[in-house]
Design a protein around this motif. Sequence first.
Motif, PDB file in Angstrom:
ATOM      1  N   GLY A 245       0.761  -1.147   0.049  1.00 16.46           N
ATOM      2  CA  GLY A 245       0.006  -0.017  -0.030  1.00 16.46           C
ATOM      3  C   GLY A 245       0.873   1.374   0.046  1.00 16.46           C
ATOM      4  N   TRP A 246       1.867   1.407   0.679  1.00 17.79           N
ATOM      5  CA  TRP A 246       2.894   2.526   0.870  1.00 17.79           C
ATOM      6  C   TRP A 246       3.536   2.425  -0.484  1.00 17.79           C
ATOM      7  CZ3 TRP A 246       1.881   6.162   3.880  1.00 17.79           C
ATOM      8  CH2 TRP A 246       1.172   5.720   5.270  1.00 17.79           C
ATOM      9  N   ALA A 247       3.995   1.664  -1.055  1.00 15.62           N
ATOM     10  CA  ALA A 247       4.802   1.521  -2.333  1.00 15.62           C
ATOM     11  C   ALA A 247       3.753   2.237  -3.405  1.00 15.62           C
ATOM     12  CB  ALA A 247       5.186   0.210  -2.905  1.00 15.62           C
ATOM     13  N   THR A 248       2.523   1.992  -3.461  1.00 17.64           N
ATOM     14  CA  THR A 248       1.382   2.462  -4.236  1.00 17.64           C
ATOM     15  C   THR A 248       1.328   3.767  -4.247  1.00 17.64           C
ATOM     16  OG1 THR A 248       0.255   0.190  -4.425  1.00 17.64           O
ATOM     17  CG2 THR A 248      -0.905   2.167  -5.295  1.00 17.64           C
ATOM     18  N   LEU A 249       1.238   4.159  -2.923  1.00 16.71           N
ATOM     19  CA  LEU A 249       0.904   5.559  -2.454  1.00 16.71           C
ATOM     20  C   LEU A 249       2.151   6.315  -2.823  1.00 16.71           C
ATOM     21  CD1 LEU A 249      -0.615   7.909  -1.170  1.00 16.71           C
ATOM     22  CD2 LEU A 249       0.454   7.158   0.910  1.00 16.71           C
ATOM     23  N   GLY A 250       3.192   5.920  -2.666  1.00 14.89           N
ATOM     24  CA  GLY A 250       4.537   6.572  -3.127  1.00 14.89           C
ATOM     25  C   GLY A 250       4.677   7.053  -4.554  1.00 14.89           C
ATOM     26  N   ILE A 251       4.207   5.839  -5.559  1.00 18.19           N
ATOM     27  CA  ILE A 251       4.571   5.984  -6.940  1.00 18.19           C
ATOM     28  C   ILE A 251       3.203   7.054  -7.370  1.00 18.19           C
ATOM     29  CG2 ILE A 251       3.975   4.820  -9.027  1.00 18.19           C
ATOM     30  CD1 ILE A 251       6.526   4.065  -7.845  1.00 18.19           C
ATOM     31  N   PHE A 252       2.245   6.995  -6.813  1.00 21.29           N
ATOM     32  CA  PHE A 252       1.129   8.094  -6.832  1.00 21.29           C
ATOM     33  C   PHE A 252       1.415   9.334  -6.603  1.00 21.29           C
ATOM     34  CE2 PHE A 252      -1.662   4.475  -8.334  1.00 21.29           C
ATOM     35  CZ  PHE A 252      -2.236   4.880  -9.555  1.00 21.29           C
ATOM     36  N   GLY A 253       2.197   9.359  -5.428  1.00 23.97           N
ATOM     37  CA  GLY A 253       2.605  10.722  -4.680  1.00 23.97           C
ATOM     38  C   GLY A 253       3.720  11.230  -5.747  1.00 23.97           C
ATOM     39  N   MET A 254       4.679  10.286  -6.198  1.00 32.52           N
ATOM     40  CA  MET A 254       5.614  11.065  -6.928  1.00 32.52           C
ATOM     41  C   MET A 254       5.056  11.676  -8.428  1.00 32.52           C
ATOM     42  SD  MET A 254       8.494  11.108  -5.324  1.00 32.52           S
ATOM     43  CE  MET A 254       9.619  11.599  -6.839  1.00 32.52           C
ATOM     44  N   GLY A 255       4.105  10.760  -8.988  1.00 29.60           N
ATOM     45  CA  GLY A 255       3.552  10.928 -10.098  1.00 29.60           C
ATOM     46  C   GLY A 255       2.604  12.202 -10.023  1.00 29.60           C
ATOM     47  N   SER A 256       1.958  12.509  -8.989  1.00 28.32           N
ATOM     48  CA  SER A 256       1.130  13.572  -8.684  1.00 28.32           C
ATOM     49  C   SER A 256       2.069  15.072  -8.527  1.00 28.32           C
ATOM     50  CB  SER A 256       0.411  13.371  -7.509  1.00 28.32           C
ATOM     51  OG  SER A 256      -0.544  12.481  -7.587  1.00 28.32           O
ATOM     52  N   LEU A 257       3.022  14.908  -8.010  1.00 28.05           N
ATOM     53  CA  LEU A 257       4.117  15.881  -7.766  1.00 28.05           C
ATOM     54  C   LEU A 257       4.461  16.470  -9.027  1.00 28.05           C
ATOM     55  CD1 LEU A 257       6.171  15.229  -4.525  1.00 28.05           C
ATOM     56  CD2 LEU A 257       4.621  17.113  -4.917  1.00 28.05           C
ATOM     57  N   LEU A 258       5.022  15.537 -10.039  1.00 27.88           N
ATOM     58  CA  LEU A 258       5.382  15.797 -11.217  1.00 27.88           C
ATOM     59  C   LEU A 258       4.452  16.368 -12.196  1.00 27.88           C
ATOM     60  CD1 LEU A 258       7.876  15.474 -13.440  1.00 27.88           C
ATOM     61  CD2 LEU A 258       6.920  13.394 -13.727  1.00 27.88           C
ATOM     62  N   LEU A 259       3.355  15.776 -12.089  1.00 27.09           N
ATOM     63  CA  LEU A 259       2.233  16.415 -13.018  1.00 27.09           C
ATOM     64  C   LEU A 259       1.732  17.714 -12.243  1.00 27.09           C
ATOM     65  CD1 LEU A 259       0.053  15.665 -15.179  1.00 27.09           C
ATOM     66  CD2 LEU A 259      -1.254  14.557 -13.625  1.00 27.09           C
ATOM     67  N   THR A 260       1.646  17.787 -10.994  1.00 25.10           N
ATOM     68  CA  THR A 260       1.178  19.179 -10.451  1.00 25.10           C
ATOM     69  C   THR A 260       2.420  20.292 -11.084  1.00 25.10           C
ATOM     70  OG1 THR A 260       0.064  18.044  -8.763  1.00 25.10           O
ATOM     71  CG2 THR A 260       0.951  20.538  -8.449  1.00 25.10           C
ATOM     72  N   PHE A 261       3.533  20.016 -10.723  1.00 29.47           N
ATOM     73  CA  PHE A 261       4.731  21.065 -11.443  1.00 29.47           C
ATOM     74  C   PHE A 261       4.655  21.257 -12.923  1.00 29.47           C
ATOM     75  CE2 PHE A 261       7.294  19.565  -7.651  1.00 29.47           C
ATOM     76  CZ  PHE A 261       7.027  20.661  -7.011  1.00 29.47           C
ATOM     77  N   GLY A 262       4.105  20.202 -13.722  1.00 28.14           N
ATOM     78  CA  GLY A 262       4.033  20.345 -15.086  1.00 28.14           C
ATOM     79  C   GLY A 262       2.468  21.121 -15.456  1.00 28.14           C
ATOM     80  N   LEU A 263       1.765  21.213 -14.653  1.00 29.51           N
ATOM     81  CA  LEU A 263       0.223  21.895 -14.704  1.00 29.51           C
ATOM     82  C   LEU A 263       0.361  23.271 -14.230  1.00 29.51           C
ATOM     83  CD1 LEU A 263      -2.356  19.324 -13.948  1.00 29.51           C
ATOM     84  CD2 LEU A 263      -1.598  19.905 -16.224  1.00 29.51           C
ATOM     85  N   ILE A 264       1.468  23.560 -13.310  1.00 30.92           N
ATOM     86  CA  ILE A 264       1.641  25.069 -12.873  1.00 30.92           C
ATOM     87  C   ILE A 264       1.827  25.774 -14.088  1.00 30.92           C
ATOM     88  CG2 ILE A 264       2.954  26.519 -11.691  1.00 30.92           C
ATOM     89  CD1 ILE A 264       3.551  24.454  -9.617  1.00 30.92           C
TER      90      ILE A 264
END
Length: 141
Positions: free
Chosen positions: A33-52
């Motif tokens: 579960g934590w691995a899944t959250l970590g992968i989605f967290g990193m992806g969300s951060l990357l996407l957030t910076f791109g969408l800024i």
Amino acid sequence: MNLLLIPLVVMAGMGLSVEAGLLGPLGAEVGEGWATLGIFGMGSLLLTFGLIFSRPKLGALFSQPRWMLAGGLLGPIYVLALTLATPHIGVGLTMVGILFGQVAASLIIDHQGWLGASRRAVDRYRLAALAAILVALWLIH
């Protein structure tokens, strides 16, 4: 243009195999579960910076039918399945199994024209391709 998309999706598929290879050991160390959250967290951060740097369309996102956002439920299930399966059956078998499921569901979606897809009849060539993936699943096992 469509031919240029083929290398893109092949490379994306290669990336998914790398992701599966990374998720197994990560899940063993921190829990699936934590691995899944970590992968989605990193992806969300990357996407957030791109969408800024793009024009905001958040209002348009939430004005769409709610069923269109259901894909957000499927992503974590997919990543969790990778995290659970890969250490036990390997990256190859995991990816071919996922590929079989993807192609089978895709053929049904295309044939029926569901989810806004253009209708594309399932013919003997498409069924043969699905059968070939099933044979690959059996052979790689």
